[in-house]
Scaffold this active site. Structure first.
Site, PDB file in Angstrom:
ATOM      1  N   ASP A 210       0.816  -1.221   0.000  1.00  0.00           N
ATOM      2  CA  ASP A 210       0.000   0.000   0.000  1.00  0.00           C
ATOM      3  C   ASP A 210       0.847   1.266   0.000  1.00  0.00           C
ATOM      4  OD1 ASP A 210      -2.544   1.320   0.101  1.00  0.00           O
ATOM      5  OD2 ASP A 210      -2.253   1.687   2.241  1.00  0.00           O
ATOM      6  N   SER A 235      -6.749   5.182  -0.095  1.00  0.00           N
ATOM      7  CA  SER A 235      -7.061   3.882  -0.689  1.00  0.00           C
ATOM      8  C   SER A 235      -8.549   3.589  -0.547  1.00  0.00           C
ATOM      9  CB  SER A 235      -6.252   2.773   0.000  1.00  0.00           C
ATOM     10  OG  SER A 235      -4.870   3.022  -0.087  1.00  0.00           O
ATOM     11  N   GLN A 285      -5.216  -1.986  -6.972  1.00  0.00           N
ATOM     12  CA  GLN A 285      -5.795  -1.075  -5.995  1.00  0.00           C
ATOM     13  C   GLN A 285      -6.427   0.122  -6.690  1.00  0.00           C
ATOM     14  OE1 GLN A 285      -3.450   1.885  -3.470  1.00  0.00           O
ATOM     15  NE2 GLN A 285      -3.925   0.341  -1.924  1.00  0.00           N
TER      16      GLN A 285
END
Length: 295
Positions: A210, A235, A285
């Site tokens: 991430d 995110s 993502q």
């Protein structure tokens, strides 16, 4: 093993407060919310601790629902969805202040032989020839951002040796580039003894995944992101597929690109290869990527 890595491992060592309920802490945040990679990794730890030892994580799908409070504990509740002959499925909800902040579904599988092929590893320079994050970040940010932000940003990189192949987005603001980026990463220290287990390596890779995935979105528009304040981002969802065994304390190449950005959202997709060329992980993502209003 560095103290920073020991602290990260301690962060992932959740407290079990009931059969399927766990409690986790947070570390100091660069921004006033819990780092998404931490929540995802902790949720996967919680799921994995309810799964038979002969089954390994092969995929996860997650949604970030609310910003986490770094000053409050996070409670992870595991739902044992299914235990089949070959696959085990778990659902995890992370809760703070009585509200869900994160939702994860993870699947685990017993080992079996099968068809085998993979995409080729892209070209990349040897990681030892590249500067460390501790060298890269001050070189580009010293004097450009608040010293406190730079200090906390460096702290988030202490447990992980992360090396940019090319200049990161905050180093080339105003210069749109191809929406692709590469970083090498590994833990800052070897994992051995009682802590050296496959689930931990998967959770550490989840934590790192991430950090830089949406960089390629920023590169396409010459933006530096939240570091320079020209983009507001967070995110939204995160998916990973773990294809082959790997070690998080050995070099992994994170090859990232962005095929699309629209509607205030940007998509990043990536492949993670081991240094000897094995495709270990695929990651996708989507995140909020908004340009702040000038008025």
């Amino acid at each position: 093993m560095t103290q920073a890595l020991e602290d990260l491992l301690d962060l992932l060592d959740l407290e079990r407060i009931e059969r399927d309920i766990f409690r986790g802490r947070s570390r100091s945040a660069v921004v006033p919310r819990v780092f998404g990679g931490q929540v995802a990794a902790q949720a996967l730890v919680a799921a994995g601790r309810t799964v038979p030892e002969d089954r390994f994580a092969h995929s996860l799908h997650a949604y970030f629902l609310r910003a986490g409070d770094p000053d409050a504990p996070i409670v992870y509740t595991v739902d044992r969805i299914r235990d089949g002959r070959s696959f085990t499925t778990r659902r995890v909800v992370a809760v703070q202040h009585g509200q869900p902040i994160f939702h994860l579904s993870a699947s685990f599988q017993t080992y079996e032989e099968g068809m085998d092929h993979q995409a080729a590893m892209p070209a990349a320079p040897d990681p030892e020839t590249l500067p460390t994050a501790a060298q890269t970040l001050p070189a580009h940010l010293d004097g450009r951002v608040d010293p406190g932000i730079l200090e906390r940003l460096l702290q988030t990189r202490e447990a992980v040796d992360l090396r940019y192949v090319d200049a990161p987005p905050f180093a080339s603001v105003g210069e749109p580039r191809e929406p692709r980026s590469q970083v090498w990463f590994r833990t800052n220290g070897k994992l051995d003894g009682a802590i050296d287990e496959p689930l931990l390596h998967v959770c550490l890779a989840t934590y790192v995944s991430d950090m830089t995935l949406l960089d390629s979105v920023l590169l396409a528009h010459g933006r530096g992101g939240w570091v320079t304040g020209d983009v507001v981002g967070a995110s939204l969802d995160h998916a990973m597929w773990f294809h082959r065994p790997f070690r998080a304390d050995e070099w992994l190449l994170y090859d990232q690109e962005s095929p699309s950005a629209s509607g205030g959202r940007g998509l990043g997709q990536a492949r993670i290869h081991t240094r000897d060329g094995r495709l270990a992980i695929t990651v996708i993502q989507e995140g909020v990527v908004r340009v702040p209003r000038s008025d």
